[in-house]
Structures are given as C-alpha cells and as structure tokens.
Design an enzyme around this catalytic site. Structure first.
Site, mmCIF file in Angstrom:
data_model
loop_
_atom_site.group_PDB
_atom_site.id
_atom_site.type_symbol
_atom_site.label_atom_id
_atom_site.label_comp_id
_atom_site.label_asym_id
_atom_site.label_seq_id
_atom_site.Cartn_x
_atom_site.Cartn_y
_atom_site.Cartn_z
ATOM 1 N N CYS A 194 0.863 -1.172 0.000
ATOM 2 C CA CYS A 194 0.000 0.000 0.000
ATOM 3 C C CYS A 194 0.907 1.232 0.000
ATOM 4 C CB CYS A 194 -0.892 0.007 1.241
ATOM 5 S SG CYS A 194 -1.788 1.571 1.455
ATOM 6 N N CYS A 251 -1.890 -10.043 -7.609
ATOM 7 C CA CYS A 251 -2.378 -11.180 -6.819
ATOM 8 C C CYS A 251 -2.377 -10.746 -5.353
ATOM 9 C CB CYS A 251 -1.441 -12.368 -7.053
ATOM 10 S SG CYS A 251 -1.985 -13.867 -6.254
HETATM 11 ZN ZN LIG Z 1 -2.671 1.087 3.549
#
Ligand SMILES: [Zn+2]
Length: 169
Positions: free
Chosen positions: A133, A156
């Site tokens: 992220c 994935c």
């Molecule tokens: Zn995050």
C-alpha cells in the site's frame, strides 16, 4: 579442537541455509527490510498496528505472510465499488479491474493511480514483485506479468489485506 571448530562451522552454515529456505517459502521475509527503509503518509508503531489489526491482517500487512488460497470472501465479490487497504482504508483497486485468475486470491489487472508501491528489488519470475500500500506500506501481495489485457498484469492480492466499499466506480 579441530572437531569442535568443525561442528561450530556446520551449525552456522545450517542456520544460514534455514534462513535461506524460510525466505524461499515466505517471500515477505526477503523484503521486510526494503519496506522498512521507506517512509509513508500513514505511520504507526508496531504495537499500534497490532492493536488496530486482527491477527491475520497483522500477519499479512505487517509481516508479509500470504493467506491460504480460496479463503477470502472477497474472491466472490463482484459488485461495483472500490477495494481498499485493510490497514489504512485507502482506495487501492476499482472493482472493474478485478478478474477471476483461478488462483484463489483476489486478482486485478490494474491498481488505482499512485495507490500501490511495487518493490522492483524483489522482482522474481516465480514470486512476482512485492506490492505494498503506497499510503501505509502494508504488504498486499505480488504483481506478475501473466495477467489479462489491457495491461497484461496480475495483481495477486491477499484478501485479508483488503476491504471493500460498494458503490459507483
Ligand atoms: Zn494502507
């Protein structure tokens, strides 16, 4: 004396081999250091992450573990909306980029702009390239070059690292 030295040497070699094998079967171990050297907009201490996340979320997002395939309810999520980071709730993928890869993990052919960070130093034809992220540095999964058109990419993802917000695309 010689005998003792030899045993010590073998023990050390065994430890190295064990770590090498562990890294091979848990790619997250290889790149934890790379992720830790970066700074992210959302930062928390390890203790804060432990309190905030469920144990499976913590194991994946913060320790790079891979969930067992076919275990995520998000495999069957086909409504319009956005897939988010379970760590910081940032939007990561549009549902329109999701496809059924048959792998047992939620798969996408494209991430939202600037949503994820791909660690090129972890690129490996078998394990793919680690994907984090971009906002909190949480481990999401890996990206491979065997996805469908138009990008040819296959993100994935661990379903446990994701949330879902239904809504217009
Ligand atoms: Zn995050």
């Amino acid at each position: 004396m010689i005998h003792t030295s030899k045993r010590v040497f073998i023990a050390a070699g065994g430890a190295t081999l064990f770590y090498g094998m562990a890294s091979l079967f848990n790619p997250g171990l290889r790149s934890a250091g790379a992720a830790n050297r970066r700074s992210f907009a959302v930062t928390r201490t390890d203790e804060e992450w432990r309190k905030l996340l469920t144990p499976p979320q913590y194991a994946t997002l913060r320790k790079g573990q891979t969930e067992r395939p076919f275990t995520s309810a998000l495999n069957g999520e086909h409504r319009p909306g956005r897939f988010t980071c379970a760590g910081c709730q940032a939007d990561l993928f549009n549902a329109s980029a999701k496809f059924d890869s048959g792998t047992g993990w939620p798969s996408f052919w494209q991430a939202l702009p600037n949503a994820v960070l791909e660690l090129s130093e972890t690129a490996n034809p078998f394990y793919g390239t680690e994907v984090l992220c971009a906002h909190c540095g949480g481990h999401l999964g890996h990206v491979f070059n065997d996805g469908p058109k138009p990008t040819g990419l296959r993100y994935c993802m661990n379903g446990v690292a994701l949330g879902f917000k239904p809504g217009p695309a």
